[in-house]
Design a protein around this motif. Structure first.
Motif, PDB file in Angstrom:
ATOM      1  N   MET A  38       7.213   7.003  31.502  1.00 26.03           N
ATOM      2  CA  MET A  38       6.772   5.656  31.144  1.00 26.03           C
ATOM      3  C   MET A  38       5.506   5.281  31.914  1.00 26.03           C
ATOM      4  SD  MET A  38       8.900   4.646  28.843  1.00 26.03           S
ATOM      5  CE  MET A  38       8.507   2.884  28.757  1.00 26.03           C
ATOM      6  N   PHE A  39       4.616   4.568  31.222  1.00 28.94           N
ATOM      7  CA  PHE A  39       3.327   4.174  31.783  1.00 28.94           C
ATOM      8  C   PHE A  39       3.093   2.690  31.546  1.00 28.94           C
ATOM      9  CE2 PHE A  39       3.183   8.601  30.653  1.00 28.94           C
ATOM     10  CZ  PHE A  39       2.540   9.216  31.707  1.00 28.94           C
ATOM     11  N   GLU A  40       2.164   2.130  32.292  1.00 29.30           N
ATOM     12  CA  GLU A  40       1.763   0.752  32.029  1.00 29.30           C
ATOM     13  C   GLU A  40       0.564   0.753  31.085  1.00 29.30           C
ATOM     14  OE1 GLU A  40      -0.796  -1.316  35.153  1.00 29.30           O
ATOM     15  OE2 GLU A  40       0.368   0.051  36.408  1.00 29.30           O
ATOM     16  N   LEU A  41       0.561  -0.182  30.153  1.00 28.08           N
ATOM     17  CA  LEU A  41      -0.523  -0.288  29.177  1.00 28.08           C
ATOM     18  C   LEU A  41      -1.054  -1.715  29.179  1.00 28.08           C
ATOM     19  CD1 LEU A  41      -1.997   1.237  26.753  1.00 28.08           C
ATOM     20  CD2 LEU A  41      -0.443  -0.065  25.289  1.00 28.08           C
ATOM     21  N   GLU A  42      -2.291  -1.883  29.606  1.00 27.81           N
ATOM     22  CA  GLU A  42      -2.940  -3.191  29.546  1.00 27.81           C
ATOM     23  C   GLU A  42      -3.463  -3.389  28.126  1.00 27.81           C
ATOM     24  OE1 GLU A  42      -6.559  -5.715  31.684  1.00 27.81           O
ATOM     25  OE2 GLU A  42      -6.412  -3.545  31.958  1.00 27.81           O
ATOM     26  N   VAL A  43      -2.876  -4.310  27.397  1.00 26.41           N
ATOM     27  CA  VAL A  43      -3.184  -4.488  25.984  1.00 26.41           C
ATOM     28  C   VAL A  43      -4.531  -5.182  25.812  1.00 26.41           C
ATOM     29  CG1 VAL A  43      -2.479  -5.640  23.842  1.00 26.41           C
ATOM     30  CG2 VAL A  43      -0.758  -4.531  25.306  1.00 26.41           C
ATOM     31  N   THR A  44      -5.374  -4.584  24.974  1.00 30.09           N
ATOM     32  CA  THR A  44      -6.677  -5.167  24.658  1.00 30.09           C
ATOM     33  C   THR A  44      -6.826  -5.473  23.174  1.00 30.09           C
ATOM     34  OG1 THR A  44      -7.660  -2.958  24.396  1.00 30.09           O
ATOM     35  CG2 THR A  44      -7.792  -3.960  26.581  1.00 30.09           C
ATOM     36  N   GLU A  45      -5.907  -4.968  22.356  1.00 23.32           N
ATOM     37  CA  GLU A  45      -6.015  -5.179  20.903  1.00 23.32           C
ATOM     38  C   GLU A  45      -4.621  -5.254  20.278  1.00 23.32           C
ATOM     39  OE1 GLU A  45      -7.615  -2.859  16.876  1.00 23.32           O
ATOM     40  OE2 GLU A  45      -8.203  -2.137  18.866  1.00 23.32           O
ATOM     41  N   GLU A  46      -4.414  -6.261  19.441  1.00 24.20           N
ATOM     42  CA  GLU A  46      -3.183  -6.401  18.673  1.00 24.20           C
ATOM     43  C   GLU A  46      -3.511  -6.249  17.190  1.00 24.20           C
ATOM     44  OE1 GLU A  46      -0.255  -9.471  19.696  1.00 24.20           O
ATOM     45  OE2 GLU A  46      -1.610 -10.055  21.334  1.00 24.20           O
ATOM     46  N   MET A  47      -2.863  -5.313  16.548  1.00 25.98           N
ATOM     47  CA  MET A  47      -3.119  -5.045  15.140  1.00 25.98           C
ATOM     48  C   MET A  47      -2.322  -6.023  14.271  1.00 25.98           C
ATOM     49  SD  MET A  47      -2.648  -0.915  15.567  1.00 25.98           S
ATOM     50  CE  MET A  47      -2.858  -0.524  13.825  1.00 25.98           C
ATOM     51  N   ASP A  48      -2.915  -6.406  13.128  1.00 20.79           N
ATOM     52  CA  ASP A  48      -2.200  -7.260  12.175  1.00 20.79           C
ATOM     53  C   ASP A  48      -1.122  -6.479  11.436  1.00 20.79           C
ATOM     54  OD1 ASP A  48      -3.747  -9.485  12.816  1.00 20.79           O
ATOM     55  OD2 ASP A  48      -5.295  -8.937  11.362  1.00 20.79           O
ATOM     56  N   ARG A  49      -1.375  -5.198  11.222  1.00 20.18           N
ATOM     57  CA  ARG A  49      -0.409  -4.314  10.573  1.00 20.18           C
ATOM     58  C   ARG A  49      -0.251  -3.068  11.421  1.00 20.18           C
ATOM     59  NH1 ARG A  49      -2.648  -2.703   5.053  1.00 20.18           N
ATOM     60  NH2 ARG A  49      -0.559  -1.821   4.821  1.00 20.18           N
ATOM     61  N   TRP A  50       0.973  -2.561  11.501  1.00 18.92           N
ATOM     62  CA  TRP A  50       1.191  -1.330  12.261  1.00 18.92           C
ATOM     63  C   TRP A  50       2.252  -0.484  11.563  1.00 18.92           C
ATOM     64  CZ3 TRP A  50       2.453  -6.225  13.858  1.00 18.92           C
ATOM     65  CH2 TRP A  50       3.779  -6.503  14.185  1.00 18.92           C
ATOM     66  N   PRO A  51       2.299   0.805  11.879  1.00 15.77           N
ATOM     67  CA  PRO A  51       3.108   1.749  11.109  1.00 15.77           C
ATOM     68  C   PRO A  51       4.580   1.391  10.967  1.00 15.77           C
ATOM     69  CG  PRO A  51       1.578   2.946  12.488  1.00 15.77           C
ATOM     70  CD  PRO A  51       1.456   1.500  12.875  1.00 15.77           C
ATOM     71  N   GLU A  52       5.224   0.925  12.038  1.00 16.74           N
ATOM     72  CA  GLU A  52       6.664   0.674  11.988  1.00 16.74           C
ATOM     73  C   GLU A  52       6.989  -0.812  12.002  1.00 16.74           C
ATOM     74  OE1 GLU A  52       8.792   3.151  14.749  1.00 16.74           O
ATOM     75  OE2 GLU A  52       7.532   4.883  14.333  1.00 16.74           O
ATOM     76  N   GLN A  53       6.092  -1.594  11.422  1.00 18.80           N
ATOM     77  CA  GLN A  53       6.245  -3.041  11.391  1.00 18.80           C
ATOM     78  C   GLN A  53       7.519  -3.464  10.667  1.00 18.80           C
ATOM     79  OE1 GLN A  53       2.798  -4.940   9.770  1.00 18.80           O
ATOM     80  NE2 GLN A  53       3.440  -7.000  10.313  1.00 18.80           N
ATOM     81  N   ALA A  54       7.932  -2.696   9.670  1.00 18.86           N
ATOM     82  CA  ALA A  54       9.114  -3.061   8.882  1.00 18.86           C
ATOM     83  C   ALA A  54      10.403  -2.981   9.699  1.00 18.86           C
ATOM     84  CB  ALA A  54       9.216  -2.159   7.655  1.00 18.86           C
ATOM     85  N   THR A  55      10.420  -2.132  10.736  1.00 21.35           N
ATOM     86  CA  THR A  55      11.633  -1.940  11.524  1.00 21.35           C
ATOM     87  C   THR A  55      11.495  -2.381  12.972  1.00 21.35           C
ATOM     88  OG1 THR A  55      10.974   0.357  11.959  1.00 21.35           O
ATOM     89  CG2 THR A  55      12.458  -0.031  10.096  1.00 21.35           C
ATOM     90  N   HIS A  56      10.265  -2.650  13.425  1.00 25.01           N
ATOM     91  CA  HIS A  56      10.033  -3.047  14.810  1.00 25.01           C
ATOM     92  C   HIS A  56       9.187  -4.314  14.846  1.00 25.01           C
ATOM     93  CE1 HIS A  56      11.103   1.209  15.343  1.00 25.01           C
ATOM     94  NE2 HIS A  56      11.444   0.897  16.572  1.00 25.01           N
ATOM     95  N   GLY A  57       9.815  -5.425  15.196  1.00 19.77           N
ATOM     96  CA  GLY A  57       9.054  -6.637  15.473  1.00 19.77           C
ATOM     97  C   GLY A  57       8.589  -6.586  16.921  1.00 19.77           C
ATOM     98  N   ARG A  58       7.632  -7.426  17.275  1.00 21.07           N
ATOM     99  CA  ARG A  58       7.140  -7.434  18.661  1.00 21.07           C
ATOM    100  C   ARG A  58       7.232  -8.853  19.222  1.00 21.07           C
ATOM    101  NH1 ARG A  58       0.859  -6.172  17.005  1.00 21.07           N
ATOM    102  NH2 ARG A  58       0.373  -8.238  16.148  1.00 21.07           N
ATOM    103  N   ARG A  59       7.385  -8.923  20.531  1.00 22.79           N
ATOM    104  CA  ARG A  59       7.602 -10.225  21.170  1.00 22.79           C
ATOM    105  C   ARG A  59       7.060 -10.203  22.590  1.00 22.79           C
ATOM    106  NH1 ARG A  59      13.639 -12.867  21.880  1.00 22.79           N
ATOM    107  NH2 ARG A  59      13.030 -14.739  23.048  1.00 22.79           N
ATOM    108  N   TRP A  60       6.166 -11.149  22.904  1.00 21.85           N
ATOM    109  CA  TRP A  60       5.645 -11.303  24.260  1.00 21.85           C
ATOM    110  C   TRP A  60       6.609 -12.140  25.076  1.00 21.85           C
ATOM    111  CZ3 TRP A  60       1.907  -8.498  26.252  1.00 21.85           C
ATOM    112  CH2 TRP A  60       0.930  -7.950  25.406  1.00 21.85           C
ATOM    113  N   LEU A  61       6.893 -11.685  26.301  1.00 22.13           N
ATOM    114  CA  LEU A  61       7.893 -12.342  27.132  1.00 22.13           C
ATOM    115  C   LEU A  61       7.448 -12.409  28.590  1.00 22.13           C
ATOM    116  CD1 LEU A  61      10.942 -10.353  25.777  1.00 22.13           C
ATOM    117  CD2 LEU A  61      10.600 -12.790  25.413  1.00 22.13           C
TER     118      LEU A  61
END
Length: 217
Positions: A130-153
């Protein structure tokens, strides 16, 4: 001509949202399947608070960090970045020093509420980096969007919603690392041999080392 261009654009979009499937290129270490993932994070503008990104999976109320199989045509950093893009639709800067390695059950060997990290390869087992990833870009569509929602916490909520113990350990490692970076640097002892030039060299060396530890993906 316009129709042809539009069709090509649609084909490119489809290619972007296609996730890798199957295990034909899967890496193994003996009986262990190798996986890679990351803890995506961002620092909220203004308040400076850190948030982490987690993804949901079907039929579960808890959340996970993006991870998946490490394949033989990519290095471990590329695998972790790919999984973050496929499952969470994010890209960014990955820190090349891992948060740790955990041995865990594979999905195929889990039953009931199992799946916690294990120190022995019973049944199907995985080694996960496991690694840390500093996010710089959020895609409007992504490959597994139908089965994986995302949530900032915020981290406290992420701890509470983490499905497995290894996830809480990885999150704790990230928070420890971020906290250390926020501490003021130690001041060097004065020396007759250390002038302004010497301090500048020390700062330049530290900056170069930090640059080597981070890769853009």
């Amino acid at each position: 001509m316009a129709a042809s261009s539009s069709k090509k654009k649609e084909e490119e979009e489809v290619a972007v949202v296609a996730a890798r499937k199957g295990r034909l290129r899967q890496r193994y270490d003996g009986e262990y399947r190798l996986v890679a993932g990351c803890v995506p994070y961002r620092v909220v503008a203004g308040g400076g608070e850190l948030e982490v990104l987690m993804v949901s999976t079907p039929n579960r109320a808890d959340l996970v960090f993006p991870k998946g199989g490490w394949e033989d045509d990519e290095d471990v950093y590329e695998a972790a970045c790919r999984e973050a893009m496929e499952e969470a639709g994010v890209k960014g800067n990955i820190h090349r020093v891992s948060l740790g390695m955990w041995v865990m059950r594979s999905k195929s060997s889990q039953s009931g509420g199992g799946g916690e990290a294990s120190r022995s390869p019973r049944g199907g087992a995985c080694k996960g980096y496991m690694f840390e990833l500093e996010v710089t870009e959020e895609m409007d569509r992504w490959p597994e969007q139908a089965t994986h929602g995302r949530r900032w916490l915020p981290p406290a909520d992420a701890f509470r919603l983490s499905r497995y113990g290894w996830m809480r350990e990885a999150l704790a490692a990230l928070l420890d690392r971020r906290r250390l970076l926020l501490l003021p640097p130690p001041q060097p002892e004065p020396s007759e041999h250390a002038g302004v030039y010497g301090l500048a060299m020390l700062k330049a060396a530290a900056a170069a080392a930090a640059d080597r530890a981070v890769a853009l993906c």
